[in-house]
Each structure stands twice: as structure tokens, then as C-alpha cells.
Design a protein around this motif. Structure first.
Motif, PDB file in Angstrom:
ATOM      1  N   UNK A  43     -42.369   5.598  99.220  1.00  0.00           N
ATOM      2  CA  UNK A  43     -42.569   6.165  97.910  1.00  0.00           C
ATOM      3  C   UNK A  43     -44.099   6.530  97.678  1.00  0.00           C
ATOM      4  N   UNK A  44     -44.931   7.137  98.464  1.00  0.00           N
ATOM      5  CA  UNK A  44     -46.325   7.184  98.307  1.00  0.00           C
ATOM      6  C   UNK A  44     -46.691   8.237  97.114  1.00  0.00           C
ATOM      7  N   UNK A  45     -46.043   9.345  96.907  1.00  0.00           N
ATOM      8  CA  UNK A  45     -45.988  10.343  96.258  1.00  0.00           C
ATOM      9  C   UNK A  45     -47.569  10.832  96.157  1.00  0.00           C
ATOM     10  N   UNK A  46     -47.725  11.562  97.381  1.00  0.00           N
ATOM     11  CA  UNK A  46     -49.063  12.214  97.535  1.00  0.00           C
ATOM     12  C   UNK A  46     -49.295  13.298  96.806  1.00  0.00           C
ATOM     13  N   UNK A  47     -48.135  13.994  96.244  1.00  0.00           N
ATOM     14  CA  UNK A  47     -48.230  15.156  95.407  1.00  0.00           C
ATOM     15  C   UNK A  47     -48.854  14.975  94.157  1.00  0.00           C
ATOM     16  N   UNK A  48     -48.691  13.593  93.394  1.00  0.00           N
ATOM     17  CA  UNK A  48     -49.254  13.372  92.290  1.00  0.00           C
ATOM     18  C   UNK A  48     -50.686  13.339  92.359  1.00  0.00           C
ATOM     19  N   UNK A  49     -51.343  13.060  93.585  1.00  0.00           N
ATOM     20  CA  UNK A  49     -52.919  13.260  93.926  1.00  0.00           C
ATOM     21  C   UNK A  49     -53.224  14.613  94.019  1.00  0.00           C
ATOM     22  N   UNK A  50     -52.559  15.276  94.795  1.00  0.00           N
ATOM     23  CA  UNK A  50     -52.877  16.615  95.311  1.00  0.00           C
ATOM     24  C   UNK A  50     -52.627  17.786  94.251  1.00  0.00           C
ATOM     25  N   UNK A  51     -51.510  17.696  93.429  1.00  0.00           N
ATOM     26  CA  UNK A  51     -51.135  18.827  92.661  1.00  0.00           C
ATOM     27  C   UNK A  51     -52.109  18.647  91.299  1.00  0.00           C
ATOM     28  N   UNK A  52     -52.626  17.436  90.993  1.00  0.00           N
ATOM     29  CA  UNK A  52     -53.692  17.348  89.767  1.00  0.00           C
ATOM     30  C   UNK A  52     -55.207  17.333  90.354  1.00  0.00           C
ATOM     31  N   UNK A  53     -55.362  16.725  91.377  1.00  0.00           N
ATOM     32  CA  UNK A  53     -57.103  16.751  91.729  1.00  0.00           C
ATOM     33  C   UNK A  53     -57.216  17.260  93.009  1.00  0.00           C
ATOM     34  N   UNK A  54     -56.272  18.049  93.652  1.00  0.00           N
ATOM     35  CA  UNK A  54     -56.509  18.788  94.935  1.00  0.00           C
ATOM     36  C   UNK A  54     -56.624  18.112  96.071  1.00  0.00           C
ATOM     37  N   UNK A  55     -56.734  16.632  96.080  1.00  0.00           N
ATOM     38  CA  UNK A  55     -56.924  16.034  97.410  1.00  0.00           C
ATOM     39  C   UNK A  55     -56.296  14.602  97.005  1.00  0.00           C
ATOM     40  N   UNK A  56     -56.186  14.233  98.554  1.00  0.00           N
ATOM     41  CA  UNK A  56     -55.286  12.654  98.704  1.00  0.00           C
ATOM     42  C   UNK A  56     -56.381  11.769  98.303  1.00  0.00           C
ATOM     43  N   UNK A  57     -55.805  10.876  97.296  1.00  0.00           N
ATOM     44  CA  UNK A  57     -56.896   9.679  96.747  1.00  0.00           C
ATOM     45  C   UNK A  57     -57.092   8.800  97.940  1.00  0.00           C
ATOM     46  N   UNK A  58     -58.214   8.039  98.161  1.00  0.00           N
ATOM     47  CA  UNK A  58     -58.511   6.721  98.968  1.00  0.00           C
ATOM     48  C   UNK A  58     -57.726   5.973  98.822  1.00  0.00           C
TER      49      UNK A  58
END
Length: 299
Positions: A43-58
Motif C-alpha cells: 500500500x504505497x498510496x502514490x495518489x496521495x502524492x500526485x493528487x495533492x502535489x502533482x508528482x511522486x515524492x522521493x
């Protein structure tokens, strides 16, 4: 005489990434069988990064890279013959999605395809979905993910309409779905279902599978709108901790299950479907089947 080979599917979603390894069993005088051999979910939850900040966090790039390295080792250990890795809504929307996919290829030798909603729906249609569709009935198929919901309408055994909506569980959790988004969703379903007198909903995704398990119904039975509506109220009244401890839900399921129910309930309301069929199929199953069918076409 049996011919057994192993295929793998990697489903990179907005809430979790999954590796499915399946045995494909070809019989000399019988149908080809698809048997799940191993399933790993992270459960990495990429969407929490992308949908808020527009990109995948480090941080999540590192987590996903570690997971993909593990997936590569598992595929090697299983002696997988062929694989396909598909990324959906989160990596579609990420500004660094394609660059990150290239990095994954360099570090793990796994090629990630970033697919659109239409192709996602087509892959899922390659599953056993057809076996649940009777030619004299109308169905609305709803696949709810973390970043998007795919809708396909079947009438007389044929697809009559299909659309992907940017309404998903992770987006809803982060309050990123507007009233206009909901209006487009409701109106599209209503317009495409209004001429049908009776329609059943087919639901797929990890959340509806968990809902079915909570219902304690036997496989093959349906869930009613009334049941889903009451469950939505009951879960909403519980704290996150209660859902984890009392209902034994995984921590990454205990929050998204409520917005998932909201999407299914709205789809049922807009289509006037009274019941939902839960066949336990998803993108990973479709990837396995489409890989096998592509191979058969070449031989």
C-alpha cells in the motif's frame, strides 16, 4: 497432457501496487485454466502524492523502487514466462510519472506501461467478466480505484458506452473531488442508463471485495442497495480505530472503504440498479488473460 506456464501482472494503482503470479494450465481436451499462484500487495498510496502535489515524492519513489526490485526477484524465483506492468491514474497524472517509469526500468529491468482509462477498461474486460454477463440483460460495470473509476455499460452482451472518471477513493479522502465532478459522473450514468428498464451493477476493486466478505454472503450471491447503504452508515459512524480493530480491516483499507462505498452507491442510484454482483476480478487478472491471449494469437 497439460502445458503449465507462469505469467505475472503488476498493477500500479493510486492506493496500492500488486504483483499477481498465475499458473496458466492448457489442457489437450479442455479449457485453459487460470489459477492464482501468489499475490503480493504493497500500500504505497502514490495518489496521495500526485493528487495533492502533482508528482511522486522521493520517499514513495524509494518505497516503490524497493517493491519493484522485490517483484523482480519474486518473478525470477517463480520462473515467470511473461509479465506486464501497468500503471493507472496516479502515474498518469504525475508530472514525473514517465521519468520515474524510466528509472524503474533502469534499476529493476521492469518496463512500466502508463495506460489510460479506456485501455484499463479493455484489459479488465479480458477477464472472466463476460461469464457474468447474460445477453438478455443490461449491466453497469463499475471498477473503483484510488484515483479513478471506470464505468462500462453492457446491453445484449455488447459494450454500449464506457468512460473513466477522476473520482477515486484517495482523491475523495483528500477532498479533491468537486461537486462538478460528481455532477458529470451522475449525469453521464443517468443519460446512458435511462432507457433501460432493469439494470444490474457489477463491481470490482479491493474495496467491494472486502465489502462482500463483510456481508458473509456465499460466493455468487448479490448485495442489495439497502445493504450497501446501511453498511456505509455503520462504517461512517465508527472511528478509524474501530474499523481496524473491531472489523479487522487493514489500516490502508479502513479509510478508503467508505469513499469506495459512496462511489458504488452513487452509481447504483444514478443507474437505478437495485443489486450489485461482485465477481472478484480486477486489472491484474485482466493483464494475465490478455498476455495469454496475445501469445495465442502469435502462435
Amino acid at each position: 497432457m497439460l502445458n503449465i506456464s507462469k505469467y505475472a501482472a503488476i498493477d500500479i494503482g493510486s492506493n496500492a501496487i500488486r504483483l499477481l503470479v498465475a499458473n496458466v494450465i492448457e489442457q489437450e481436451n479442455g479449457p485453459t485454466l487460470f489459477r492464482k499462484n501468489a499475490l503480493v500487495r504493497v500500500p504505497i498510496r502514490l495518489g496521495e502524492d500526485v493528487f495533492i502535489n502533482g508528482e511522486i515524492s522521493l520517499k514513495n519513489q524509494k518505497r516503490m523502487e524497493d517493491a519493484m526490485k522485490a517483484f523482480r526477484l519474486l518473478m525470477n524465483a517463480h520462473e515467470v514466462k511473461q509479465y506486464r506492468a501497468c500503471a493507472t491514474s496516479a502515474m498518469r497524472d504525475a508530472k514525473n510519472g514517465h521519468a520515474f517509469a524510466k528509472k524503474i526500468k533502469e534499476t529493476t529491468d521492469i518496463n512500466i506501461e502508463i495506460i489510460d482509462g479506456e485501455e484499463e477498461a479493455q484489459i479488465i474486460a479480458a477477464t472472466d467478466l463476460q461469464s457474468f454477463i447474460k445477453e438478455d440483460r443490461t449491466y453497469i460495470y463499475v471498477d473503483v480505484g484510488g484515483g479513478s473509476t471506470e464505468i462500462t455499460i453492457y446491453h445484449m452482451g455488447e459494450v454500449v458506452a464506457s468512460k473513466s472518471f477522476k473520482i477515486g477513493t484517495v482523491r475523495l479522502l483528500n477532498d479533491l473531488v468537486s461537486s462538478e465532478d460528481w455532477d458529470v459522473f451522475k449525469n453521464w450514468i443517468h443519460q446512458h442508463c435511462k432507457d433501460f428498464s432493469h439494470i444490474d451493477l457489477i463491481g470490482s476493486g479491493g474495496n467491494i471485495n472486502k465489502v462482500f466478505k463483510l456481508s458473509t454472503k456465499k460466493p455468487g450471491k448479490t448485495l442489495s442497495y439497502l445493504f450497501l447503504s446501511q453498511l456505509y452508515k455503520d462504517l461512517s459512524a465508527m472511528s478509524y480505530e474501530q474499523r481496524v480493530i473491531d472489523l479487522q480491516l487493514n489500516p490502508d483499507r479502513a479509510d478508503v472503504i467508505i469513499p469506495a462505498l459512496r462511489i458504488y452507491l452513487q452509481a447504483m442510484k444514478s443507474s437505478k440498479a437495485k443489486q450489485i454482483i461482485v465477481p472478484k476480478i480486477g486489472l491484474a487478472d485482466g493483464i494475465i488473460k490478455s498476455l495469454y491471449l496475445s501469445k495465442k494469437m502469435l502462435t
